[in-house]
Design a protein around this motif. Structure first.
Motif, PDB file in Angstrom:
ATOM      1  N   GLY A 246       0.982  -1.008  -0.101  1.00 14.02           N
ATOM      2  CA  GLY A 246      -0.218  -0.302  -0.189  1.00 14.02           C
ATOM      3  C   GLY A 246       0.910   1.316   0.068  1.00 14.02           C
ATOM      4  N   CYS A 247       0.191   1.745   0.556  1.00 14.18           N
ATOM      5  CA  CYS A 247       0.793   3.393   0.784  1.00 14.18           C
ATOM      6  C   CYS A 247       1.903   3.672   1.778  1.00 14.18           C
ATOM      7  CB  CYS A 247       0.561   4.393   0.062  1.00 14.18           C
ATOM      8  SG  CYS A 247      -0.724   4.950   1.263  1.00 14.18           S
ATOM      9  N   SER A 248       3.036   4.759   2.374  1.00 13.66           N
ATOM     10  CA  SER A 248       3.039   5.288   3.357  1.00 13.66           C
ATOM     11  C   SER A 248       3.596   6.543   3.404  1.00 13.66           C
ATOM     12  CB  SER A 248       4.938   4.555   3.215  1.00 13.66           C
ATOM     13  OG  SER A 248       5.275   2.997   3.319  1.00 13.66           O
ATOM     14  N   PHE A 249       3.576   7.534   1.752  1.00 12.90           N
ATOM     15  CA  PHE A 249       4.203   8.372   2.324  1.00 12.90           C
ATOM     16  C   PHE A 249       2.938   9.037   0.591  1.00 12.90           C
ATOM     17  CE2 PHE A 249       8.030   6.522   3.022  1.00 12.90           C
ATOM     18  CZ  PHE A 249       8.287   7.202   4.376  1.00 12.90           C
ATOM     19  N   ASP A 250       2.534  10.216   1.159  1.00 15.34           N
ATOM     20  CA  ASP A 250       1.664  10.838   0.084  1.00 15.34           C
ATOM     21  C   ASP A 250       1.933  11.109  -1.090  1.00 15.34           C
ATOM     22  OD1 ASP A 250       0.382  11.697   2.379  1.00 15.34           O
ATOM     23  OD2 ASP A 250       0.630  13.543   2.386  1.00 15.34           O
ATOM     24  N   THR A 251       3.627  10.981  -1.596  1.00 18.07           N
ATOM     25  CA  THR A 251       3.989  11.459  -2.525  1.00 18.07           C
ATOM     26  C   THR A 251       3.647   9.851  -3.348  1.00 18.07           C
ATOM     27  OG1 THR A 251       5.915  10.275  -1.676  1.00 18.07           O
ATOM     28  CG2 THR A 251       5.851  12.841  -1.877  1.00 18.07           C
ATOM     29  N   GLN A 252       3.773   8.817  -3.011  1.00 16.02           N
ATOM     30  CA  GLN A 252       3.616   7.459  -3.350  1.00 16.02           C
ATOM     31  C   GLN A 252       1.768   7.526  -4.512  1.00 16.02           C
ATOM     32  OE1 GLN A 252       4.366   5.088  -0.181  1.00 16.02           O
ATOM     33  NE2 GLN A 252       5.825   4.548  -1.009  1.00 16.02           N
ATOM     34  N   CYS A 253       1.154   8.467  -4.316  1.00 12.30           N
ATOM     35  CA  CYS A 253      -0.492   8.208  -4.164  1.00 12.30           C
ATOM     36  C   CYS A 253      -0.389   9.644  -5.350  1.00 12.30           C
ATOM     37  CB  CYS A 253      -1.163   8.972  -3.401  1.00 12.30           C
ATOM     38  SG  CYS A 253      -1.521   8.746  -1.677  1.00 12.30           S
ATOM     39  N   LYS A 254      -1.058   8.931  -6.361  1.00 13.67           N
ATOM     40  CA  LYS A 254      -1.380  10.056  -7.411  1.00 13.67           C
ATOM     41  C   LYS A 254      -2.446  11.427  -7.594  1.00 13.67           C
ATOM     42  CE  LYS A 254      -0.398   5.708 -11.017  1.00 13.67           C
ATOM     43  NZ  LYS A 254      -0.544   5.226 -11.170  1.00 13.67           N
ATOM     44  N   GLY A 255      -1.539  12.394  -8.206  1.00 16.72           N
ATOM     45  CA  GLY A 255      -2.290  13.779  -8.117  1.00 16.72           C
ATOM     46  C   GLY A 255      -2.392  14.272  -6.917  1.00 16.72           C
ATOM     47  N   ASP A 256      -4.106  15.064  -6.539  1.00 16.71           N
ATOM     48  CA  ASP A 256      -3.217  15.259  -4.327  1.00 16.71           C
ATOM     49  C   ASP A 256      -3.914  14.106  -4.199  1.00 16.71           C
ATOM     50  OD1 ASP A 256      -6.246  14.955  -5.463  1.00 16.71           O
ATOM     51  OD2 ASP A 256      -6.502  17.335  -4.721  1.00 16.71           O
ATOM     52  N   ARG A 257      -3.911  13.030  -4.045  1.00 19.88           N
ATOM     53  CA  ARG A 257      -4.465  11.956  -3.252  1.00 19.88           C
ATOM     54  C   ARG A 257      -3.115  12.081  -2.015  1.00 19.88           C
ATOM     55  NH1 ARG A 257      -7.131   7.270  -5.194  1.00 19.88           N
ATOM     56  NH2 ARG A 257      -5.261   6.298  -5.872  1.00 19.88           N
ATOM     57  N   ILE A 258      -3.473  11.777  -1.078  1.00 18.62           N
ATOM     58  CA  ILE A 258      -3.110  11.218   0.312  1.00 18.62           C
ATOM     59  C   ILE A 258      -2.863  10.100   1.018  1.00 18.62           C
ATOM     60  CG2 ILE A 258      -2.909  14.200   1.516  1.00 18.62           C
ATOM     61  CD1 ILE A 258      -5.332  13.046   3.549  1.00 18.62           C
ATOM     62  N   CYS A 259      -1.903   9.672   1.886  1.00 16.39           N
ATOM     63  CA  CYS A 259      -1.420   8.275   2.214  1.00 16.39           C
ATOM     64  C   CYS A 259      -2.759   8.684   3.537  1.00 16.39           C
ATOM     65  CB  CYS A 259      -0.227   7.982   2.320  1.00 16.39           C
ATOM     66  SG  CYS A 259      -0.102   6.118   2.755  1.00 16.39           S
ATOM     67  N   GLU A 260      -3.271   7.716   3.688  1.00 16.66           N
ATOM     68  CA  GLU A 260      -3.782   7.488   5.481  1.00 16.66           C
ATOM     69  C   GLU A 260      -4.068   6.026   5.563  1.00 16.66           C
ATOM     70  OE1 GLU A 260      -7.979   9.596   7.163  1.00 16.66           O
ATOM     71  OE2 GLU A 260      -6.539  11.257   6.847  1.00 16.66           O
ATOM     72  N   ASN A 261      -3.487   5.475   6.517  1.00 16.27           N
ATOM     73  CA  ASN A 261      -3.723   4.620   7.318  1.00 16.27           C
ATOM     74  C   ASN A 261      -3.506   2.865   5.456  1.00 16.27           C
ATOM     75  OD1 ASN A 261      -4.456   4.498   9.369  1.00 16.27           O
ATOM     76  ND2 ASN A 261      -6.860   5.010   8.773  1.00 16.27           N
ATOM     77  N   GLY A 262      -2.396   3.172   5.123  1.00 16.62           N
ATOM     78  CA  GLY A 262      -1.872   2.646   3.676  1.00 16.62           C
ATOM     79  C   GLY A 262      -2.590   3.029   2.685  1.00 16.62           C
ATOM     80  N   MET A 263      -3.896   3.571   2.605  1.00 19.07           N
ATOM     81  CA  MET A 263      -4.480   3.914   1.640  1.00 19.07           C
ATOM     82  C   MET A 263      -4.432   4.859   0.871  1.00 19.07           C
ATOM     83  SD  MET A 263      -7.770   1.300   1.628  1.00 19.07           S
ATOM     84  CE  MET A 263      -8.992   3.313   3.394  1.00 19.07           C
ATOM     85  N   CYS A 264      -4.605   5.555   0.036  1.00 16.76           N
ATOM     86  CA  CYS A 264      -4.454   6.669  -1.153  1.00 16.76           C
ATOM     87  C   CYS A 264      -5.841   7.282  -0.605  1.00 16.76           C
ATOM     88  CB  CYS A 264      -3.861   6.495  -2.180  1.00 16.76           C
ATOM     89  SG  CYS A 264      -2.146   6.423  -2.516  1.00 16.76           S
ATOM     90  N   ILE A 265      -6.202   8.603  -0.517  1.00 19.01           N
ATOM     91  CA  ILE A 265      -8.128   8.843  -0.373  1.00 19.01           C
ATOM     92  C   ILE A 265      -7.308  10.615  -0.842  1.00 19.01           C
ATOM     93  CG2 ILE A 265      -8.418   7.018   1.084  1.00 19.01           C
ATOM     94  CD1 ILE A 265      -8.108   9.813   3.309  1.00 19.01           C
ATOM     95  N   SER A 266      -8.545  10.979  -0.815  1.00 18.11           N
ATOM     96  CA  SER A 266      -8.830  12.554  -1.862  1.00 18.11           C
ATOM     97  C   SER A 266      -8.890  12.754  -0.111  1.00 18.11           C
ATOM     98  CB  SER A 266     -10.238  12.174  -2.028  1.00 18.11           C
ATOM     99  OG  SER A 266     -10.466  14.023  -2.192  1.00 18.11           O
ATOM    100  N   PRO A 267      -8.378  14.312  -0.424  1.00 18.62           N
ATOM    101  CA  PRO A 267      -8.070  14.874   0.244  1.00 18.62           C
ATOM    102  C   PRO A 267      -9.602  15.472   1.406  1.00 18.62           C
ATOM    103  CG  PRO A 267      -6.840  15.942  -0.628  1.00 18.62           C
ATOM    104  CD  PRO A 267      -7.237  14.285  -0.949  1.00 18.62           C
ATOM    105  N   SER A 268     -10.470  15.496   0.010  1.00 15.56           N
ATOM    106  CA  SER A 268     -11.751  15.643   0.458  1.00 15.56           C
ATOM    107  C   SER A 268     -12.589  15.008   1.871  1.00 15.56           C
ATOM    108  CB  SER A 268     -12.841  16.643  -0.774  1.00 15.56           C
ATOM    109  OG  SER A 268     -12.694  14.451  -0.991  1.00 15.56           O
ATOM    110  N   SER A 269     -11.737  13.957   1.935  1.00 22.26           N
ATOM    111  CA  SER A 269     -12.718  12.764   2.286  1.00 22.26           C
ATOM    112  C   SER A 269     -12.052  12.358   3.867  1.00 22.26           C
ATOM    113  CB  SER A 269     -12.333  10.987   2.009  1.00 22.26           C
ATOM    114  OG  SER A 269     -11.502  11.042   1.261  1.00 22.26           O
ATOM    115  N   ARG A 270     -10.975  12.967   4.152  1.00 21.90           N
ATOM    116  CA  ARG A 270     -10.231  12.831   5.289  1.00 21.90           C
ATOM    117  C   ARG A 270     -11.352  13.669   6.346  1.00 21.90           C
ATOM    118  NH1 ARG A 270      -4.460  14.884   6.601  1.00 21.90           N
ATOM    119  NH2 ARG A 270      -4.010  13.223   8.316  1.00 21.90           N
TER     120      ARG A 270
END
Length: 192
Positions: free
Chosen positions: A27-51
């Motif tokens: 999964g992901c460990s860092f925001d930079t591993q996510c595509k676009g503007d998504r962020i890494c949270e709990n090993g998953m790339c999510i949209s910042p708006s859903s955080r």
């Protein structure tokens, strides 16, 4: 000299596949591993708006459909992203396998557009080349056409677009009903 290029291409492809497999498993460990503007949270790339978007209800029981709404949003964001991402497709080789299954099952007309792409791939060069040729949007279009005649196969085909994101793919695969709903247009594309 030609054999040297083929061997070099095979080595590069094997390295890319190994790297992609390792990243998918973690999964992901860092925001930079996510595509676009998504962020890494709990090993998953999510949209910042859903955080942190869960509303506060002062201790009252949440509405029964609140969880469903969050899941529908997750599906709409993540599969919506697949509809527009033209980058390297880590799941292309797996998608080719599902497309071949669809053709064998008699659904060639539903996946015909991607069959043309597949037929132009050079043979024997591996998933790295496939990932640069067979992109996510045509795969998702094929899954949308296929969902009416073979929902299970369509869902599996659509999930290949999240091959780079193991945790996200697992979450999506736990709700095949919602993935099918997205493919049928019942859940909107929420990717921004």
């Amino acid at each position: 000299m030609r054999n040297s290029y083929i061997i070099l291409a095979a080595i590069i492809t094997a390295l890319l596949e190994t790297s992609a497999s390792a990243q998918q498993a973690q999964g992901c460990s860092f925001d930079t591993q996510c595509k676009g503007d998504r962020i890494c949270e709990n090993g998953m790339c999510i949209s910042p708006s859903s955080r942190g978007s869960t509303p506060v209800n002062n201790g009252a029981q949440p509405p029964q459909n609140q969880t469903m709404d969050a899941e529908r949003e997750y599906v709409g964001i993540n599969l919506g992203w697949c509809m527009g991402d033209w980058g390297h497709n880590e799941g292309a080789q797996e998608a080719i396998n599902y497309i071949n299954t669809a053709v064998s099952a008699g659904y060639a007309s539903q996946v015909g557009a991607v069959v043309g792409i597949i037929n132009n791939l050079p043979g024997g060069l591996g998933a790295g080349i496939a990932g640069e040729t067979l992109k996510r949007p045509p795969i998702m279009d094929a899954a949308k056409a296929l969902v009416q005649v073979s929902p299970d196969l369509a869902v599996q085909l659509a999930l290949t677009c999240q091959a780079h994101n193991g945790a996200g793919r697992n979450r999506l695969s736990s709700r095949p009903d919602l993935v099918a709903a997205f493919l049928k247009g019942e859940i909107p594309n929420l990717w921004r």
